[in-house]
Design an enzyme around this catalytic site. Structure first.
Site, PDB file in Angstrom:
ATOM      1  N   LEU A 105      44.800  18.708 -18.474  1.00 54.60           N
ATOM      2  CA  LEU A 105      45.665  17.537 -18.419  1.00 54.60           C
ATOM      3  C   LEU A 105      46.864  17.905 -19.284  1.00 54.60           C
ATOM      4  O   LEU A 105      46.700  18.274 -20.456  1.00 54.60           O
ATOM      5  CB  LEU A 105      44.926  16.304 -18.961  1.00 54.60           C
ATOM      6  CG  LEU A 105      45.486  14.920 -18.633  1.00 54.60           C
ATOM      7  CD1 LEU A 105      45.646  14.726 -17.133  1.00 54.60           C
ATOM      8  CD2 LEU A 105      44.581  13.840 -19.199  1.00 54.60           C
ATOM      9  N   ASP A 106      48.059  17.835 -18.715  1.00 53.32           N
ATOM     10  CA  ASP A 106      49.259  18.305 -19.411  1.00 53.32           C
ATOM     11  C   ASP A 106      49.413  17.670 -20.791  1.00 53.32           C
ATOM     12  O   ASP A 106      48.986  16.548 -21.026  1.00 53.32           O
ATOM     13  CB  ASP A 106      50.511  17.982 -18.599  1.00 53.32           C
ATOM     14  CG  ASP A 106      50.597  18.794 -17.320  1.00 53.32           C
ATOM     15  OD1 ASP A 106      49.883  19.807 -17.226  1.00 53.32           O
ATOM     16  OD2 ASP A 106      51.372  18.404 -16.434  1.00 53.32           O
ATOM     17  N   LYS A 107      50.076  18.397 -21.692  1.00 54.26           N
ATOM     18  CA  LYS A 107      50.325  17.905 -23.046  1.00 54.26           C
ATOM     19  C   LYS A 107      51.041  16.555 -23.051  1.00 54.26           C
ATOM     20  O   LYS A 107      50.678  15.665 -23.836  1.00 54.26           O
ATOM     21  CB  LYS A 107      51.136  18.942 -23.830  1.00 54.26           C
ATOM     22  CG  LYS A 107      51.331  18.604 -25.298  1.00 54.26           C
ATOM     23  CD  LYS A 107      52.017  19.747 -26.039  1.00 54.26           C
ATOM     24  CE  LYS A 107      52.140  19.447 -27.532  1.00 54.26           C
ATOM     25  NZ  LYS A 107      52.740  20.581 -28.279  1.00 54.26           N
ATOM     26  N   SER A 109      50.773  14.258 -20.884  1.00 53.32           N
ATOM     27  CA  SER A 109      49.962  13.286 -20.151  1.00 53.32           C
ATOM     28  C   SER A 109      48.810  12.801 -21.015  1.00 53.32           C
ATOM     29  O   SER A 109      48.440  13.430 -22.008  1.00 53.32           O
ATOM     30  CB  SER A 109      49.415  13.910 -18.862  1.00 53.32           C
ATOM     31  OG  SER A 109      50.465  14.413 -18.061  1.00 53.32           O
TER      32      SER A 109
END
Length: 251
Positions: A105-107, A109
């Site tokens: 999960l992207d930073k 996000s």
């Protein structure tokens, strides 16, 4: 004898050290040794071989596996390499046993991510061909048009990835907010799709992975319930490995 041989990446996942994907990275970086020698990718080992990672002996002394649901805050990175990234998910959770995230999960996000020490279940959940659903709530920088909804749901060709996104379910839930259910996990997929349509993502939250909902405060985690785990196994039927364990709520 050959029946007892297994690939080194499979061994590291089965003992709960990391996923097979992460194991391949460790092997490629020369951080894994077998009987004191750096192996090639795909090397198989026997039960008598000694495996070390960064000089530490890795043994198969597992008890029961751990399955966690975690509400990741913005700014935390989904990596197990605690030496490189100080804001990593492992140090943040500080779980008493070694666990690793299932996917990323992207930073920027936030939201639901699963963690475990069961390397095999990681591979099953990550297989895009299994069509496992992941649901997100996304806010963008301007009002959402009907054209945006149609094009997002119909599939978009992402030139830098040389792939077209699968058709997906997209619903407007506010003037600048929508929900989207994906069955694939391309790198920064939602952000890239929005950028293609000249929208910029302001907030992105994952609220469901398969049958597991996001139901805990930001920064906290819990173990999967026995009911969730049973249904998860049902959804994963046809894969190589399932477990029957009683799960209890952690926090």
């Amino acid at each position: 004898m050959s029946e007892n041989l297994k690939r080194i990446n499979k061994f590291l996942s089965e003992v709960g050290y990391c996923s097979r994907r992460e194991a391949d990275k460790l092997i490629d970086a020369g951080r894994v040794t077998i009987n004191g020698e750096i192996p090639e990718m795909g090397t198989k080992i026997s039960p008598t071989d000694e495996v070390h990672v960064d000089g530490k002996r890795i043994e198969n002394n597992k008890e029961e596996f751990v399955y966690l649901a975690f509400n990741k805050p913005v700014g935390i990175v989904c990596t197990t390499d605690t030496r490189v990234e100080k804001d990593n998910i492992i140090d943040f959770i500080n779980y008493p046993k070694r666990v690793f995230p299932i996917g990323r999960l992207d930073k920027p996000s936030e939201g639901l991510i699963l963690l475990t020490d069961d390397g095999d279940i990681v591979n099953k959940i990550l297989r895009a061909s299994n069509n496992h659903e992941k649901e997100y709530i996304v806010t963008v920088d301007k009002p959402i048009s009907q054209t945006f909804l149609i094009r997002m749901s119909g599939g978009i060709y992402l030139k830098d990835l040389e792939k077209t996104t699968k058709k997906c379910e997209v619903k407007r839930i506010g003037s600048q907010t929508f929900s989207i259910i994906l069955t694939q996990g391309l790198n920064r997929q939602i952000r890239r799709m929005c950028e293609y349509l000249t929208y910029e993502v302001e907030t992105l939250k994952r609220v469901r992975i398969m049958n597991i909902p996001l139901d805990i405060p930001v920064g906290e985690y819990r173990e999967l319930t026995s009911e969730e785990f049973k249904e998860l196994n049902t959804l994963l039927e046809g894969s190589d490995k399932t477990y029957n364990q009683n799960k209890k709520h952690n926090r």
